[in-house]
Design a protein around this motif. Structure first.
Motif, PDB file in Angstrom:
ATOM      1  N   GLY A 192       1.002  -1.371   0.294  1.00  0.00           N
ATOM      2  CA  GLY A 192      -0.153  -0.020  -0.226  1.00  0.00           C
ATOM      3  C   GLY A 192       0.458   1.230   0.095  1.00  0.00           C
ATOM      4  O   GLY A 192       0.532   2.158   0.041  1.00  0.00           O
ATOM      5  N   VAL A 193       2.014   1.117  -0.454  1.00  0.00           N
ATOM      6  CA  VAL A 193       3.026   2.250  -0.413  1.00  0.00           C
ATOM      7  C   VAL A 193       3.175   2.496  -1.999  1.00  0.00           C
ATOM      8  O   VAL A 193       2.779   2.097  -2.569  1.00  0.00           O
ATOM      9  N   ASP A 194       3.322   4.374  -2.516  1.00  0.00           N
ATOM     10  CA  ASP A 194       3.144   4.781  -3.637  1.00  0.00           C
ATOM     11  C   ASP A 194       5.310   4.673  -3.778  1.00  0.00           C
ATOM     12  O   ASP A 194       5.729   5.135  -2.787  1.00  0.00           O
ATOM     13  N   PRO A 195       5.774   3.764  -4.596  1.00  0.00           N
ATOM     14  CA  PRO A 195       7.202   3.876  -5.130  1.00  0.00           C
ATOM     15  C   PRO A 195       7.810   5.268  -5.070  1.00  0.00           C
ATOM     16  O   PRO A 195       8.882   5.357  -4.687  1.00  0.00           O
ATOM     17  N   SER A 196       6.848   5.963  -5.893  1.00  0.00           N
ATOM     18  CA  SER A 196       7.373   7.700  -6.060  1.00  0.00           C
ATOM     19  C   SER A 196       7.317   8.435  -5.076  1.00  0.00           C
ATOM     20  O   SER A 196       8.383   9.477  -5.412  1.00  0.00           O
ATOM     21  N   GLN A 197       6.811   8.357  -4.323  1.00  0.00           N
ATOM     22  CA  GLN A 197       7.069   9.122  -3.120  1.00  0.00           C
ATOM     23  C   GLN A 197       8.468   9.239  -2.210  1.00  0.00           C
ATOM     24  O   GLN A 197       8.975  10.091  -2.773  1.00  0.00           O
ATOM     25  N   PHE A 198       8.846   7.752  -2.396  1.00  0.00           N
ATOM     26  CA  PHE A 198      10.124   7.626  -1.475  1.00  0.00           C
ATOM     27  C   PHE A 198      11.402   8.747  -2.457  1.00  0.00           C
ATOM     28  O   PHE A 198      12.319   9.415  -2.503  1.00  0.00           O
ATOM     29  N   SER A 199      11.336   7.785  -4.035  1.00  0.00           N
ATOM     30  CA  SER A 199      12.273   7.987  -4.812  1.00  0.00           C
ATOM     31  C   SER A 199      12.329   9.637  -5.239  1.00  0.00           C
ATOM     32  O   SER A 199      13.080  10.777  -5.543  1.00  0.00           O
ATOM     33  N   LEU A 228      15.534   9.935   7.166  1.00  0.00           N
ATOM     34  CA  LEU A 228      15.546   9.161   8.346  1.00  0.00           C
ATOM     35  C   LEU A 228      14.198  10.086   8.914  1.00  0.00           C
ATOM     36  O   LEU A 228      13.605  10.064   9.703  1.00  0.00           O
ATOM     37  N   GLN A 229      15.118  11.377   9.316  1.00  0.00           N
ATOM     38  CA  GLN A 229      14.143  12.548  10.321  1.00  0.00           C
ATOM     39  C   GLN A 229      12.820  13.018   9.901  1.00  0.00           C
ATOM     40  O   GLN A 229      12.421  14.159  10.622  1.00  0.00           O
ATOM     41  N   ASN A 230      12.821  12.677   8.555  1.00  0.00           N
ATOM     42  CA  ASN A 230      11.308  13.324   8.263  1.00  0.00           C
ATOM     43  C   ASN A 230      10.099  13.619   9.157  1.00  0.00           C
ATOM     44  O   ASN A 230       9.689  12.418   9.642  1.00  0.00           O
ATOM     45  N   LYS A 231       9.750  14.497   9.877  1.00  0.00           N
ATOM     46  CA  LYS A 231       8.374  13.905  10.659  1.00  0.00           C
ATOM     47  C   LYS A 231       6.863  13.659  10.046  1.00  0.00           C
ATOM     48  O   LYS A 231       6.633  12.637  10.833  1.00  0.00           O
ATOM     49  N   VAL A 232       6.944  13.796   8.687  1.00  0.00           N
ATOM     50  CA  VAL A 232       6.074  12.184   8.218  1.00  0.00           C
ATOM     51  C   VAL A 232       6.613  11.722   7.616  1.00  0.00           C
ATOM     52  O   VAL A 232       7.486  11.697   6.712  1.00  0.00           O
ATOM     53  N   PRO A 233       6.069  10.387   8.150  1.00  0.00           N
ATOM     54  CA  PRO A 233       6.608   9.597   7.976  1.00  0.00           C
ATOM     55  C   PRO A 233       6.652   8.942   6.731  1.00  0.00           C
ATOM     56  O   PRO A 233       5.816   9.121   5.731  1.00  0.00           O
ATOM     57  N   LEU A 234       7.413   8.386   5.687  1.00  0.00           N
ATOM     58  CA  LEU A 234       8.115   7.822   4.087  1.00  0.00           C
ATOM     59  C   LEU A 234       8.250   6.808   4.484  1.00  0.00           C
ATOM     60  O   LEU A 234       9.789   6.385   5.045  1.00  0.00           O
ATOM     61  N   LEU A 235       7.698   5.994   3.931  1.00  0.00           N
ATOM     62  CA  LEU A 235       8.205   4.519   3.641  1.00  0.00           C
ATOM     63  C   LEU A 235       8.493   4.388   1.813  1.00  0.00           C
ATOM     64  O   LEU A 235       8.126   4.664   1.716  1.00  0.00           O
ATOM     65  N   GLY A 236       9.114   3.283   1.859  1.00  0.00           N
ATOM     66  CA  GLY A 236      10.274   3.064   0.822  1.00  0.00           C
ATOM     67  C   GLY A 236      11.231   2.703   0.328  1.00  0.00           C
ATOM     68  O   GLY A 236      12.565   2.934   1.261  1.00  0.00           O
ATOM     69  N   PRO A 287       9.412   0.370   8.031  1.00  0.00           N
ATOM     70  CA  PRO A 287       8.533   0.587   9.222  1.00  0.00           C
ATOM     71  C   PRO A 287       9.746  -0.364  10.107  1.00  0.00           C
ATOM     72  O   PRO A 287      10.134  -1.196  10.086  1.00  0.00           O
ATOM     73  N   PRO A 288       8.655   0.071  11.049  1.00  0.00           N
ATOM     74  CA  PRO A 288      10.261  -0.859  12.451  1.00  0.00           C
ATOM     75  C   PRO A 288       9.958  -2.000  12.381  1.00  0.00           C
ATOM     76  O   PRO A 288      10.305  -2.647  12.669  1.00  0.00           O
ATOM     77  N   GLU A 289       8.634  -3.078  12.081  1.00  0.00           N
ATOM     78  CA  GLU A 289       8.517  -4.144  12.404  1.00  0.00           C
ATOM     79  C   GLU A 289       9.164  -5.002  11.005  1.00  0.00           C
ATOM     80  O   GLU A 289       9.068  -6.315  11.041  1.00  0.00           O
ATOM     81  N   ALA A 290      10.142  -3.724   9.808  1.00  0.00           N
ATOM     82  CA  ALA A 290      10.276  -4.187   8.827  1.00  0.00           C
ATOM     83  C   ALA A 290      11.746  -4.245   8.408  1.00  0.00           C
ATOM     84  O   ALA A 290      12.284  -4.276   7.881  1.00  0.00           O
ATOM     85  N   GLU A 291      12.041  -3.917   9.691  1.00  0.00           N
ATOM     86  CA  GLU A 291      13.043  -3.842  10.025  1.00  0.00           C
ATOM     87  C   GLU A 291      14.479  -5.005   9.774  1.00  0.00           C
ATOM     88  O   GLU A 291      13.861  -5.465  11.014  1.00  0.00           O
ATOM     89  N   GLY A 292      15.679  -4.941   9.225  1.00  0.00           N
ATOM     90  CA  GLY A 292      16.331  -6.463   9.107  1.00  0.00           C
ATOM     91  C   GLY A 292      15.966  -7.269   8.125  1.00  0.00           C
ATOM     92  O   GLY A 292      16.718  -8.088   8.163  1.00  0.00           O
ATOM     93  N   VAL A 293      14.812  -6.633   7.773  1.00  0.00           N
ATOM     94  CA  VAL A 293      14.024  -7.457   6.811  1.00  0.00           C
ATOM     95  C   VAL A 293      14.219  -6.765   5.292  1.00  0.00           C
ATOM     96  O   VAL A 293      14.482  -7.567   4.602  1.00  0.00           O
ATOM     97  N   VAL A 294      13.422  -5.904   4.949  1.00  0.00           N
ATOM     98  CA  VAL A 294      13.916  -4.621   3.892  1.00  0.00           C
ATOM     99  C   VAL A 294      14.964  -5.016   3.473  1.00  0.00           C
ATOM    100  O   VAL A 294      15.789  -4.413   4.598  1.00  0.00           O
ATOM    101  N   LEU A 295      15.726  -5.237   2.851  1.00  0.00           N
ATOM    102  CA  LEU A 295      17.466  -4.513   2.077  1.00  0.00           C
ATOM    103  C   LEU A 295      17.442  -3.033   2.269  1.00  0.00           C
ATOM    104  O   LEU A 295      16.701  -2.455   2.097  1.00  0.00           O
ATOM    105  N   SER A 296      18.982  -2.463   3.074  1.00  0.00           N
ATOM    106  CA  SER A 296      18.530  -1.246   2.957  1.00  0.00           C
ATOM    107  C   SER A 296      20.412  -1.315   3.186  1.00  0.00           C
ATOM    108  O   SER A 296      21.075  -2.166   3.380  1.00  0.00           O
TER     109      SER A 296
END
Length: 303
Positions: A86-93, A126-134, A189-198
Motif C-alpha cells: 500500500g505504499v506509492d514507490p514514487s514518494q520515496f524516489s 530518516l528524520q522527516n516528521k511525516v513518515p516516509l516508507l520505500g 516500518p519498525p516491524e520490517a527493519e532487518g527484513v527489508v534490504l537497505s
C-alpha cells in the motif's frame, strides 16, 4: 668570448623555459564548464512522457540543479515492490531527488563529494516528521565548473555513460546483491527493519573523471540500460549535431522512445533478457519498466 657564449646559453635557456611555461599555460583551459541538460522519460503505467508531481516518470524521479560552483543532476528508481504494502514507490524516489536538488541550490554540498549529497538527503528523509516508507536506487553526477572534473556516486542499477568521439570513455558500475536485486536506500516500518534490504549511501560506487568540451553524459535509470545496449545508444547519440537545448531534448526523447518500444517487444533479446539467461533463467523480450533519461553536453559556462 667564453663569457659571451655563456650569457647566450643562459638567455637561450631562459627563452626555452619561458616558451615551455607559456606553452603549458596555453594548453590549460581556464574557462568554466557547465552542462546543458534535457530530460525525457516514460512511466510504465502512465501515458507517454507525462511527468507526475516534480520530475517523476512513474516510480522514477530525477533532478537537474545549478550552483555557481557546479552543475548537479541525479536519477532515482523507486522499488515497485512497496506497492504490495500500500505504499506509492514514487514518494520515496521523488522526495529523495527533491531533497538533493534543494541541498545543491542552497550550496550545502562539496562538488568532489557526491556521496555527501546522497547521505545528507537520506538522513533528512530518516528524520522527516511525516513518515516516509520505500526504497530506491540513486545516481548523482556533479560537474565541477573550474576543475572540469566529473564526480559521481552510483548506488544500484541506475547509472551514467560519458561518450567522447562516438565511444564510451567512462561509465558507472552496476551494483547488484543478486540478479534483479540492486543496492538501494530504504526506510522500512519498525516491524520490517532487518527484513527489508537497505544499503548505506557510503556503499555507493564513487568515481572522478576529467571531462572535455563536447563530451556527452547520459544518466538514466535501469529502464533504459535493461532495454538498450551501448551500441544502440551510441547510434542514437550520433544524431546529436550541436549543444543547443532543442537538439539535446530531441535526442533524449528519441532514446527514451526507442527504449520504451523495445521494452514491450516480446521477441527482442534485451540486455535484461541476456542477463537473465546468464543467471539460468529462460527469458526473452524487453523489460517493461519506468524509463528516465537525462542527456547532457559539456559546454562553456555562460551565466
Amino acid at each position: 668570448c667564453r663569457a659571451a657564449r655563456a650569457m647566450f646559453s643562459v638567455l637561450s635557456y631562459g627563452r626555452l623555459v619561458a616558451r615551455a611555461v607559456l606553452g603549458g599555460l596555453s594548453q590549460t583551459d581556464s574557462r568554466d564548464y557547465s552542462l546543458v541538460t534535457a530530460s525525457c522519460g516514460f512511466g510504465k503505467d502512465f501515458r507517454k512522457g507525462i511527468l507526475k508531481k516534480g520530475m517523476c516518470y512513474g516510480d522514477d524521479a530525477c533532478f537537474v540543479a545549478r550552483h555557481r560552483s557546479a552543475d548537479v543532476l541525479g536519477v532515482a528508481d523507486g522499488v515497485g515492490g512497496w506497492r504490495d504494502y500500500g505504499v506509492d514507490p514514487s514518494q520515496f524516489s521523488g522526495t529523495l531527488m527533491r531533497t538533493c536538488e534543494r541541498l545543491v541550490k542552497e550550496g550545502r554540498f562539496i562538488p568532489s563529494n557526491p556521496i555527501g549529497i546522497l547521505t545528507t538527503s537520506y538522513c533528512e528523509l530518516l528524520q522527516n516528521k511525516v513518515p516516509l516508507l520505500g526504497s530506491s536506487t540513486a545516481c548523482i553526477v556533479v560537474l565541477d565548473r573550474t576543475s572540469h572534473r566529473l564526480h559521481t556516486a552510483n548506488l544500484g542499477d541506475s547509472g551514467f555513460l560519458v561518450v567522447r568521439g562516438g565511444e564510451v570513455v567512462h561509465r558507472s558500475d552496476e551494483q547488484q546483491h543478486y540478479f534483479n536485486t540492486p543496492f538501494q536506500l530504504s526506510i522500512a516500518p519498525p516491524e520490517a527493519e532487518g527484513v527489508v534490504l537497505s544499503d548505506s549511501p557510503d556503499a555507493a560506487d564513487s568515481t572522478t573523471f576529467d571531462v572535455q568540451l563536447g563530451d556527452i553524459i547520459l544518466t538514466a535509470t535501469d529502464g533504459l540500460f535493461d532495454n538498450m545496449p551501448d551500441y544502440m545508444i551510441l547510434q542514437e547519440l550520433k544524431k546529436l549535431k550541436n549543444s543547443n537545448y532543442e537538439s539535446i531534448q530531441q535526442t533524449a526523447r528519441s532514446i527514451a522512445e526507442q527504449a520504451h518500444e523495445l521494452a514491450y517487444d516480446p521477441t527482442y533479446m534485451s540486455p535484461f533478457a541476456q542477463f537473465a539467461c546468464d543467471n539460468g533463467l529462460n527469458v526473452r523480450g524487453g523489460k517493461p519498466d519506468d524509463i528516465t533519461v537525462l542527456l547532457s553536453i559539456v559546454a562553456e559556462y555562460t551565466d
